[in-house]
Design an enzyme around this catalytic site. Sequence first.
Site, PDB file in Angstrom:
ATOM      1  N   LYS A  58      38.100  27.000  44.388  1.00 55.41           N
ATOM      2  CA  LYS A  58      36.674  26.791  43.777  1.00 55.41           C
ATOM      3  C   LYS A  58      36.610  25.484  43.174  1.00 55.41           C
ATOM      4  O   LYS A  58      35.498  24.950  43.213  1.00 55.41           O
ATOM      5  CB  LYS A  58      36.418  27.765  42.673  1.00 55.41           C
ATOM      6  CG  LYS A  58      36.129  29.258  43.212  1.00 55.41           C
ATOM      7  CD  LYS A  58      35.635  30.110  42.001  1.00 55.41           C
ATOM      8  CE  LYS A  58      35.506  31.730  42.673  1.00 55.41           C
ATOM      9  NZ  LYS A  58      35.214  32.544  41.471  1.00 55.41           N
ATOM     10  N   ASP A  94      28.683  32.909  39.844  1.00 55.54           N
ATOM     11  CA  ASP A  94      29.349  33.961  38.786  1.00 55.54           C
ATOM     12  C   ASP A  94      28.591  33.853  37.560  1.00 55.54           C
ATOM     13  O   ASP A  94      28.654  34.824  36.862  1.00 55.54           O
ATOM     14  CB  ASP A  94      30.799  33.289  38.626  1.00 55.54           C
ATOM     15  CG  ASP A  94      31.807  33.745  39.635  1.00 55.54           C
ATOM     16  OD1 ASP A  94      31.373  34.629  40.696  1.00 55.54           O
ATOM     17  OD2 ASP A  94      32.843  33.266  39.854  1.00 55.54           O
TER      18      ASP A  94
HETATM   19  P1  NAP Z   1      42.338  32.903  37.237  1.00 56.41           P
HETATM   20  O1  NAP Z   1      41.306  31.705  37.391  1.00 56.41           O
HETATM   21  O2  NAP Z   1      43.636  32.938  37.526  1.00 56.41           O
HETATM   22  O3  NAP Z   1      42.288  33.123  35.502  1.00 56.41           O
HETATM   23  C1  NAP Z   1      42.830  34.364  34.979  1.00 56.41           C
HETATM   24  C2  NAP Z   1      43.098  33.978  33.550  1.00 56.41           C
HETATM   25  O4  NAP Z   1      43.751  35.384  32.896  1.00 56.41           O
HETATM   26  C3  NAP Z   1      44.445  32.932  33.293  1.00 56.41           C
HETATM   27  O5  NAP Z   1      43.862  31.822  33.498  1.00 56.41           O
HETATM   28  C4  NAP Z   1      45.077  33.309  32.309  1.00 56.41           C
HETATM   29  O6  NAP Z   1      44.681  32.895  31.106  1.00 56.41           O
HETATM   30  C5  NAP Z   1      44.786  34.647  32.113  1.00 56.41           C
HETATM   31  N1  NAP Z   1      46.003  35.807  32.702  1.00 56.41           N
HETATM   32  C6  NAP Z   1      46.529  35.518  33.749  1.00 56.41           C
HETATM   33  N2  NAP Z   1      47.843  36.315  33.832  1.00 56.41           N
HETATM   34  C7  NAP Z   1      47.952  37.012  32.750  1.00 56.41           C
HETATM   35  C8  NAP Z   1      48.640  37.832  32.053  1.00 56.41           C
HETATM   36  N3  NAP Z   1      49.784  38.314  32.981  1.00 56.41           N
HETATM   37  N4  NAP Z   1      48.551  38.184  30.849  1.00 56.41           N
HETATM   38  C9  NAP Z   1      47.461  37.635  30.196  1.00 56.41           C
HETATM   39  N5  NAP Z   1      46.537  36.696  30.525  1.00 56.41           N
HETATM   40  C10 NAP Z   1      46.621  36.415  31.796  1.00 56.41           C
HETATM   41  O7  NAP Z   1      41.294  34.055  37.630  1.00 56.41           O
HETATM   42  P2  NAP Z   1      39.997  34.507  37.683  1.00 56.41           P
HETATM   43  O8  NAP Z   1      39.127  33.891  38.835  1.00 56.41           O
HETATM   44  O9  NAP Z   1      39.464  33.734  36.169  1.00 56.41           O
HETATM   45  O10 NAP Z   1      39.824  36.039  37.485  1.00 56.41           O
HETATM   46  C11 NAP Z   1      40.241  36.724  36.425  1.00 56.41           C
HETATM   47  C12 NAP Z   1      39.827  38.076  36.711  1.00 56.41           C
HETATM   48  O11 NAP Z   1      38.387  38.225  36.921  1.00 56.41           O
HETATM   49  C13 NAP Z   1      40.344  38.885  37.997  1.00 56.41           C
HETATM   50  O12 NAP Z   1      40.777  40.014  37.562  1.00 56.41           O
HETATM   51  C14 NAP Z   1      39.325  38.793  38.908  1.00 56.41           C
HETATM   52  O13 NAP Z   1      39.545  39.743  39.793  1.00 56.41           O
HETATM   53  C15 NAP Z   1      38.164  38.927  37.907  1.00 56.41           C
HETATM   54  N6  NAP Z   1      36.873  38.533  38.546  1.00 56.41           N
HETATM   55  C16 NAP Z   1      35.731  39.512  38.794  1.00 56.41           C
HETATM   56  C17 NAP Z   1      34.705  38.836  39.383  1.00 56.41           C
HETATM   57  C18 NAP Z   1      33.418  39.641  39.567  1.00 56.41           C
HETATM   58  O14 NAP Z   1      32.461  39.227  40.268  1.00 56.41           O
HETATM   59  N7  NAP Z   1      33.623  40.831  38.992  1.00 56.41           N
HETATM   60  C19 NAP Z   1      34.416  37.542  39.438  1.00 56.41           C
HETATM   61  C20 NAP Z   1      35.571  36.576  39.392  1.00 56.41           C
HETATM   62  C21 NAP Z   1      36.935  36.894  38.894  1.00 56.41           C
HETATM   63  P3  NAP Z   1      45.348  32.316  29.746  1.00 56.41           P
HETATM   64  O15 NAP Z   1      46.451  31.453  30.596  1.00 56.41           O
HETATM   65  O16 NAP Z   1      44.518  31.338  29.247  1.00 56.41           O
HETATM   66  O17 NAP Z   1      45.928  33.290  29.145  1.00 56.41           O
END
Ligand code: NAP
Length: 402
Positions: A58, A94
């Site tokens: 992205k 999003d």
């Molecule tokens: P990402 O860019 O990898 O970010 C996830 C964030 O979660 C990380 O930056 C981290 O933040 C935190 N994290 C990761 N592993 C963790 C752990 N074990 N314990 C606590 N915090 C943790 O992923 P993303 O794209 O933002 O997606 C995040 C979630 O949203 C996923 O489950 C994804 O499926 C969902 N999502 C859903 C939609 C939808 O349309 N419904 C769209 C996008 C994403 P810190 O390092 O700051 O703690």
Amino acid sequence: MSKRFGLLGKTLDHSFSPEIHRMLADYEYQLYPVGEEQLAAFLKETDLDGFNVTIPYKQTVLRACDEVSETAQHIGSVNTVIKRNGRLYGYNTDFYGFFHLLGSDHHYKKALVLGSGGASKAVQAVLADCNIPFVVISRTGENNYTNLSLHRDADLIVNATPVGMYPENGEAPINLEDFPNCRRVLDLIYNPLKTALILQAEALGIKAENGLKMLVSQAANAAQLFEHNIYYVNRIEEVTDCLLRQQRNIALIGMPGCGKTTVGETLASISGREFYDCDRELEKKLGMSIPEYFETFGEAAFRKEETKLLLSLSQKTGIILSCGGGVVCREQNLHALRQNSVIVHIERSLESLPSAGRPVTQARGLIAIAAERMPKYEAWADVSFVNDEPNACAKQIQEAML
Ligand code: NAP
């Protein structure tokens, strides 16, 4: 010639996007899993009219676009690209997705946003836009999981971490009991349909929603951009409901001999879904019949094995699951089932229930078992159907639930 779109990402095995776009529109939409070393060539050479972008591209795609919308620039990532005359135009849908999930209630005093990744940035932009004060909880930030007590007053909690997402079902990033003012939980995860966080919210009487509507909304907004047509965003509720029906399991519970297996098999056959019978699966796993297992190891050992199996079967989606009559003996089984299933109680009169080959029924008698379990079947069930005849019962469930 009809336009062609798709999803660009690294690994796309479990993506819902083709199905959502198929339900929304009639353009071609395919998956484009592309390795990092081929990304630049894909962006230069693709003859698609547009594409969505997912993890981990992205930010890279934002940098590769010729023009980027203000929202995508602000969020720092692009998830939708339109190709026009060889130029790439980047957007972030999003933002719209979370805006739609949040809905019209913006009267929150403090939101907690868990996680600081890509989805969190879109959530933060929406909350700022809606004038909702928020705090980001990040493992490495000033506000983190060791000083959550500073934010006990949060009334809205958004999970934008992958904690609790398949296959790590059952994990939760926080304990909602620590937030007595919380009145709404939005978990961006959509697999499982109900994460441990959502299940806890429901148990505490807090309104909770998963990320399915956000997923469909961001896709509808992308479709709108692809085709310059507002029509798609009017179909968000319908497509979300359709996807939910496709994804959720039907878990059948009820007295031993009430017809769960026959109704389940019939339902699977008329709906084209996979069918699992817990007792049969257990017999395969244990290498002996259930009466033999009871005889050798006793009921407590059997119930433990049953829970292990349910925890694994409950991670599946879109299946028909026939549970053993004693599934209601352990509360853990309810949590396992509720993640992805609508729980259906199959009712049948006591006089019609057989007892042959059923060790618990034979040992305790039907009346005693019914007295113990019927209140639980009723409490666990989302809905009940009477099984006077299995084909008719399966048909009724199909019409109401699938
Ligand atoms: P990402 O860019 O990898 O970010 C996830 C964030 O979660 C990380 O930056 C981290 O933040 C935190 N994290 C990761 N592993 C963790 C752990 N074990 N314990 C606590 N915090 C943790 O992923 P993303 O794209 O933002 O997606 C995040 C979630 O949203 C996923 O489950 C994804 O499926 C969902 N999502 C859903 C939609 C939808 O349309 N419904 C769209 C996008 C994403 P810190 O390092 O700051 O703690």
